[in-house]
Motif scaffolding. Structure first.
Motif, PDB file in Angstrom:
ATOM      1  N   HIS A 268       0.902  -1.160   0.000  1.00  0.00           N
ATOM      2  CA  HIS A 268       0.000   0.000   0.000  1.00  0.00           C
ATOM      3  C   HIS A 268       0.933   1.199   0.000  1.00  0.00           C
ATOM      4  O   HIS A 268       1.658   1.398  -0.971  1.00  0.00           O
ATOM      5  N   HIS A 269       0.984   1.972   1.083  1.00  0.00           N
ATOM      6  CA  HIS A 269       2.010   2.989   1.201  1.00  0.00           C
ATOM      7  C   HIS A 269       3.344   2.320   1.547  1.00  0.00           C
ATOM      8  O   HIS A 269       3.386   1.114   1.767  1.00  0.00           O
ATOM      9  N   THR A 270       4.408   3.109   1.608  1.00  0.00           N
ATOM     10  CA  THR A 270       5.694   2.615   2.103  1.00  0.00           C
ATOM     11  C   THR A 270       5.803   3.050   3.552  1.00  0.00           C
ATOM     12  O   THR A 270       5.920   4.245   3.826  1.00  0.00           O
ATOM     13  N   GLU A 271       5.708   2.099   4.471  1.00  0.00           N
ATOM     14  CA  GLU A 271       5.668   2.459   5.882  1.00  0.00           C
ATOM     15  C   GLU A 271       6.784   3.446   6.235  1.00  0.00           C
ATOM     16  O   GLU A 271       7.939   3.277   5.841  1.00  0.00           O
ATOM     17  N   ALA A 272       6.422   4.474   7.008  1.00  0.00           N
ATOM     18  CA  ALA A 272       7.363   5.522   7.419  1.00  0.00           C
ATOM     19  C   ALA A 272       8.290   4.940   8.488  1.00  0.00           C
ATOM     20  O   ALA A 272       7.975   4.943   9.676  1.00  0.00           O
TER      21      ALA A 272
END
Lengths: 420, 420
Positions: B248-252
């Protein structure tokens, strides 16, 4: 050495460990102003509205799209990889009528094909990924702004994968909205998304301004068609970053320190010199992978400097090779998405990792692992070809990049301690 | 010593300076799993779906609301301060038909008033702030879950301001959705929002599951009523955090390191002991402010442990006092929003700043600044009253809190170097 996130520059990590200050502390608001000025240089723009969105690069994309698209608007998305599909997806959720054109993954569009689609679809917004990491290629964006302006089309691109590793000039290209992330060539962690908006984009956003109850003053705007998101309402984000400092979210202080340091590093090095460094080390990696006997994937004439995809050789278990590289050599490379999943490896040379030592080490390790996997490789061909590229560069224009290397080497102790 | 963000715990800052690892590196996914387990303890819940949203606490609120609310749903929001208005605002942008009940800022609702409104409005969702920093009071939430369950109402609260400083047990209260932030009693920076969802909430979200094109596999869900946001689509966020690890997103990464360390610190101290520490130091600050002769604002029976509002004395320029405290003593306190802007100061005792030395120093500095501003104050009354609270606690239940103090003192060199 994957397609990102990659090792952060140690200076960025040190900046992020600085103590917090209050949201409206003059030191904090000065940092915010400074960060805006730095990202104007990074984006090569005069845009007043240049700032950070607090979230990953996907948050920046959604902030741009949800603020620019009114439900029912036509949006044109040229799709040439996974992240084109993401723009389609997000624009759809914003209520857009989405039109797409597609090329095979690994290729880009001739400008004329996009121009033809703009004239046919007459969209409110053209949304196109600049560099799509999933395929490693970058879409040329010149020659589109005039057509967009003629048809009243807003022109948006996402440069998360390409910014600072490839030539990109917001104002020269005539872009209205640009979004990015830190975790590629900027050498920082995911979690903050630098963005910039032209006066024309700002005008479109301002028409939908609606200040929230709870902080709204007499005479403040309440739009009949407010932006569908509060968190990503750019009109309110502008007010927070602007002189009015109207409370919206609480700026993510540590991420701001990190984003600021990424830009400081880049501006110190010089944006063009950073691109040249990515071209040098990306070129060495490309020739090295070819020298090992691997087949490079995609249209190399449009390949980004900072990532190279190679076809996984027949009979080789791609995930096993990646696992062995990570476990035995501490080096990560990636695979890709959708039609390319398990078909290619992607090797990055970006940000802090765009260095001679990382390129040569990766090629040597990959040779060792491929040999154990029984793949037909050219012994010494990878490192040898990369050395040749560096030797040629040493005789030519490589002096600037060499200096960057030396600075990198001084910090290599930090880099070696990569895993946490 | 403002209402947050406050100084981060130095251990959190050190954790955030650790080098990055790849998104699917086994070390990274193990950290993600560990973070989920830690936040189950922090939230006092068994909920499988407990994780971080990559953004500020406002991002967590929007993720919960946009994923739980279908356009047209009725939502009930009891408003008792600025952040109640924020819930109204966000729910409205999600397309909800929003119903509100209001009390004067500084007060809370009797449970019966909320129950009566639930029965009258019959909402799909009850959305209520737990502790509203703008007024310093916390709404009691017990006795609402049964009524919600009986009427098929999902029960959501935001605990950004209250979590870890005040008793809060997700499962005991029967909540379906809870969102938080790091920048208050958790002692971290803004930019990551811990959230948790009950099986009932998960079921509501799963009904709207729609996996995005570009990573969708044969047979994957495409809902007819997808969640309006991609970034905040919790069904996809669950897939990313779950065993499928669907991109999904790129985990921070750095924010995850920070959020994990915040929870580790809290679990090491013990959640109940941390609440007791906030009660002790918040109580000392409250009595100290009263001891100076200042009038405390709001319903102190429902005041949060971690923040106290006092009325700015007649004839005193509130912003000048705050400026002098910051410039001459390096101490920040806040004002408030809307009807309270310029009327009260808010003084925090939260997270890493909930310590004896910070309380006593703040009271001494405030006395000095108020004296110069010509305000009628009781000489020595602030520090004296706080000392009395500590003396009483020393004779009683204060031992645990004392131990926490000692641990804090060992790190006070870091704290002193606060400004960056």
């Amino acid at each position: 050495m994957g397609p990102g996130p990659i090792n952060a520059d140690p200076r960025v990590l040190r900046a992020m460990s600085a103590q917090l200050v209050g949201q409206y502390d003059p030191a904090m608001t000065a940092y915010m102003d400074e960060t805006q000025a730095l990202y104007r240089e990074v984006f090569q723009t005069e845009n007043e509205q240049t700032m950070l969105i607090d979230g990953t690069s996907r948050a920046g994309i959604e902030a741009a799209l949800v603020s620019l698209i009114e439900p029912g608007d036509r949006v044109l998305v040229p799709v040439f990889g996974r992240f084109g599909h993401l723009l389609v997806e997000i624009a759809g959720r914003c209520g857009a009528e989405v039109h797409t054109i597609e090329v095979e993954w690994g290729q880009v569009f001739p400008t004329s094909v996009i121009v033809e689609a703009i004239e046919r679809v007459k969209p409110a917004l053209l949304a196109v990924v600049h560099g799509d990491t999933s395929t490693t290629v970058a879409q040329p964006l010149d020659g589109l702004a005039e057509v967009c302006a003629r048809h009243g089309v807003l022109f948006y691109t996402d440069v998360t994968a390409s910014l600072a590793g490839n030539t990109f000039r917001t104002d020269e290209l005539g872009l209205d909205a640009v979004t990015a992330g830190l975790q590629k060539c900027l050498g920082g962690p995911s979690g903050s998304s630098p963005v910039t908006f032209s006066p024309r984009a700002v005008e479109a956003i301002e028409r939908r301004r609606s200040i929230e109850a709870g902080i709204r003053a007499e005479g403040d705007a309440v739009s009949a068609h407010p932006i569908r998101s509060n968190y990503f309402d750019l009109a309110m984000v502008f007010d927070y970053w602007g002189p009015r400092r109207l409370n919206h979210h609480t700026e993510a202080t540590s991420m701001l320190y990190g984003a600021r340091e990424c830009a400081r590093l880049l501006v110190e090095e010089g944006v063009d010199d950073a691109v040249a460094r990515h071209a040098l080390h990306g070129g060495a990696m490309l020739e090295g992978l070819r020298g090992l006997g691997l087949e490079v994937f995609g249209d190399t004439a449009h390949k980004m400097n900072n990532v190279t995809a190679v076809v996984i050789p027949d009979g080789v278990d791609g995930d096993a090779v990646r696992g062995e590289l990570l476990d035995d050599f501490g080096i990560e490379i990636g695979t890709s998405f959708g039609p390319l999943h398990g078909k290619v490896w992607r090797v990055g040379t970006m940000g802090y990792n765009a260095r001679r030592d990382t390129v040569l080490t990766t090629l040597a390790a990959l040779e060792a692992v491929l040999r154990r996997a029984g793949a037909p490789i050219t012994a010494g061909g990878g490192v040898g070809a990369a050395y040749d590229v560096y030797a040629d560069a040493g005789r030519g224009a490589g002096a600037g990049a060499g200096a960057a290397d030396a600075a990198g080497a001084a910090d290599s102790a930090d880099a070696a301690g990569g895993a946490v």
